[in-house]
Write an enzyme that holds these catalytic residues in place. Sequence first.
Site, PDB file in Angstrom:
ATOM      1  N   ARG A 264      -2.354  -6.242  -5.094  1.00 18.99           N
ATOM      2  CA  ARG A 264      -1.966  -7.118  -3.989  1.00 18.99           C
ATOM      3  C   ARG A 264      -0.985  -6.477  -3.023  1.00 18.99           C
ATOM      4  O   ARG A 264      -1.170  -6.515  -1.808  1.00 18.99           O
ATOM      5  CB  ARG A 264      -1.306  -8.412  -4.514  1.00 18.99           C
ATOM      6  CG  ARG A 264      -2.245  -9.537  -4.758  1.00 18.99           C
ATOM      7  CD  ARG A 264      -1.706 -10.357  -5.896  1.00 18.99           C
ATOM      8  NE  ARG A 264      -1.668  -9.520  -7.073  1.00 18.99           N
ATOM      9  CZ  ARG A 264      -2.704  -9.345  -7.891  1.00 18.99           C
ATOM     10  NH1 ARG A 264      -3.802  -9.996  -7.694  1.00 18.99           N
ATOM     11  NH2 ARG A 264      -2.625  -8.531  -8.927  1.00 18.99           N
ATOM     12  N   THR A 265       0.091  -5.927  -3.555  1.00 18.25           N
ATOM     13  CA  THR A 265       1.153  -5.474  -2.648  1.00 18.25           C
ATOM     14  C   THR A 265       0.645  -4.357  -1.743  1.00 18.25           C
ATOM     15  O   THR A 265       0.790  -4.403  -0.527  1.00 18.25           O
ATOM     16  CB  THR A 265       2.398  -5.033  -3.443  1.00 18.25           C
ATOM     17  OG1 THR A 265       2.764  -6.114  -4.297  1.00 18.25           O
ATOM     18  CG2 THR A 265       3.560  -4.702  -2.526  1.00 18.25           C
TER      19      THR A 265
ATOM     20  N   LYS B  97       4.072  17.439  -9.191  1.00 19.85           N
ATOM     21  CA  LYS B  97       4.523  18.844  -9.242  1.00 19.85           C
ATOM     22  C   LYS B  97       6.045  18.928  -9.322  1.00 19.85           C
ATOM     23  O   LYS B  97       6.615  20.004  -9.253  1.00 19.85           O
ATOM     24  CB  LYS B  97       4.075  19.577  -7.973  1.00 19.85           C
ATOM     25  CG  LYS B  97       2.585  19.600  -7.738  1.00 19.85           C
ATOM     26  CD  LYS B  97       2.321  20.366  -6.446  1.00 19.85           C
ATOM     27  CE  LYS B  97       0.873  20.289  -6.036  1.00 19.85           C
ATOM     28  NZ  LYS B  97       0.678  20.819  -4.684  1.00 19.85           N
TER      29      LYS B  97
ATOM     30  N   ARG C 177       6.647   1.829  -3.641  1.00 25.12           N
ATOM     31  CA  ARG C 177       6.828   1.240  -4.980  1.00 25.12           C
ATOM     32  C   ARG C 177       7.118   2.363  -5.957  1.00 25.12           C
ATOM     33  O   ARG C 177       6.463   3.415  -5.898  1.00 25.12           O
ATOM     34  CB  ARG C 177       5.566   0.482  -5.397  1.00 25.12           C
ATOM     35  CG  ARG C 177       5.575   0.109  -6.861  1.00 25.12           C
ATOM     36  CD  ARG C 177       4.481  -0.849  -7.210  1.00 25.12           C
ATOM     37  NE  ARG C 177       4.727  -2.169  -6.650  1.00 25.12           N
ATOM     38  CZ  ARG C 177       4.013  -3.247  -6.954  1.00 25.12           C
ATOM     39  NH1 ARG C 177       2.998  -3.151  -7.797  1.00 25.12           N
ATOM     40  NH2 ARG C 177       4.286  -4.414  -6.414  1.00 25.12           N
TER      41      ARG C 177
ATOM     42  N   HIS D  83      11.948  -6.988  -5.678  1.00 27.39           N
ATOM     43  CA  HIS D  83      10.647  -6.964  -5.005  1.00 27.39           C
ATOM     44  C   HIS D  83      10.746  -7.881  -3.785  1.00 27.39           C
ATOM     45  O   HIS D  83      10.181  -8.980  -3.762  1.00 27.39           O
ATOM     46  CB  HIS D  83       9.571  -7.448  -5.988  1.00 27.39           C
ATOM     47  CG  HIS D  83       8.163  -7.161  -5.568  1.00 27.39           C
ATOM     48  ND1 HIS D  83       7.808  -6.828  -4.279  1.00 27.39           N
ATOM     49  CD2 HIS D  83       7.005  -7.190  -6.291  1.00 27.39           C
ATOM     50  CE1 HIS D  83       6.494  -6.653  -4.220  1.00 27.39           C
ATOM     51  NE2 HIS D  83       5.994  -6.858  -5.432  1.00 27.39           N
TER      52      HIS D  83
HETATM   53  C1  NCD Z   1       4.380  -8.247  -9.337  1.00 26.96           C
HETATM   54  C2  NCD Z   1       5.120  -6.923  -9.417  1.00 26.96           C
HETATM   55  O1  NCD Z   1       4.556  -5.872  -9.148  1.00 26.96           O
HETATM   56  O2  NCD Z   1       6.305  -6.992  -9.738  1.00 26.96           O
HETATM   57  N1  NCD Z   1       3.126  -8.143  -8.728  1.00 26.96           N
HETATM   58  C3  NCD Z   1       3.040  -8.191  -7.371  1.00 26.96           C
HETATM   59  O3  NCD Z   1       3.577  -7.374  -6.673  1.00 26.96           O
HETATM   60  N2  NCD Z   1       2.369  -9.213  -6.832  1.00 26.96           N
HETATM   61  C4  NCD Z   1       4.355  -8.971 -10.624  1.00 26.96           C
HETATM   62  C5  NCD Z   1       3.829  -8.281 -11.840  1.00 26.96           C
HETATM   63  O4  NCD Z   1       3.394  -7.131 -11.790  1.00 26.96           O
HETATM   64  O5  NCD Z   1       3.836  -8.923 -12.876  1.00 26.96           O
END
Ligand code: NCD
Length: 306
Positions: free
Chosen positions: A51-52, A80, A101, A129
């Site tokens: 999703r993100t 590397k 991320r 997040h």
């Molecule tokens: C979440 C995350 O990555 O923290 N997912 C997301 O970004 N929608 C929640 C999860 O991974 O459980």
Amino acid sequence: MKHVINALDFTVEEIDELIAIAEDIMMYPDKYSEVCKGKKLATCFYEPSTRTRLSFESAMLSLGGSVLGFSSGESSSAAKGESVADTIRMISCYADICAMRHPKEGAPFVAASYSSIPVINAGDGGHNHPTQTLTDLLTIKNLKGRFSHLTVGFCGDLKFGRTVHSLIDALVRYNDIKFIMISPKELEIPDYLRKEVLDARGTEYREVNILEDVMPELDLLYMTRVQQERFFNEEDYIRLKDSFILDNKKMSLAKEDMFILHPLPRVNEIAVEVDSDPRAVYFKQAKYGVYIRMALIMKLLEVVPC
Ligand code: NCD
């Protein structure tokens, strides 16, 4: 230049403004379809994501911009031994904005300090997040119409669940907000959150371990999966992973206008039978993620049309 590292990087007024832009995008998408023409978003993901990452990419494409990036540390020079500081210096030459991320808490913060383009934290370890929080806030605003006078339950892995930490940070700033934390003892909220956020603000909250008991009180229930990748020990994960399973029987105890949110992915914590309940809004929530990320990208690139 502004970076987005945690949920408190936005004032409540800035959140209202982002939500207003997102709502305008929902109504008039064509107005925004070329706003980022010629701009590039880099998605630097050192951890799995559906999703993100894709909602960031979809957001930039819907604004007429383009996207580049990598979806795992192994497919970048991190494999590397390149540092995040060096990588972001490169990305700054190739893109106008970066969503990152990383499994290590603080990595996007380090990247921001070496970057000459805006860096957005798209999840750092078990920490924060912020763009999921913006997604959650847009969802709450659209469904409940307010952030105040709400009793919010957080259920599942409140220790490692970064979406929970960021949403608590953001919500404590509103009036008459109460939290009920529902988790096994081992997965309770971190102590810093209890002391530095909840107690420091005088927020009303309690910690319980039976979901059924509190269902009738809740205006919102934020379910989370147990974060397998953050456990040191597989046995603990197996013992705790099915601590809470929301099913139709438990839903029958909830208010008629209570909503279930979940950042997704779902594993076992919400039975599939709940998906058809109109109060289950987690798939709608994922859709709101695109609009709010469009608003955020425009704001950081300073291209919001009048
Ligand atoms: C979440 C995350 O990555 O923290 N997912 C997301 O970004 N929608 C929640 C999860 O991974 O459980």
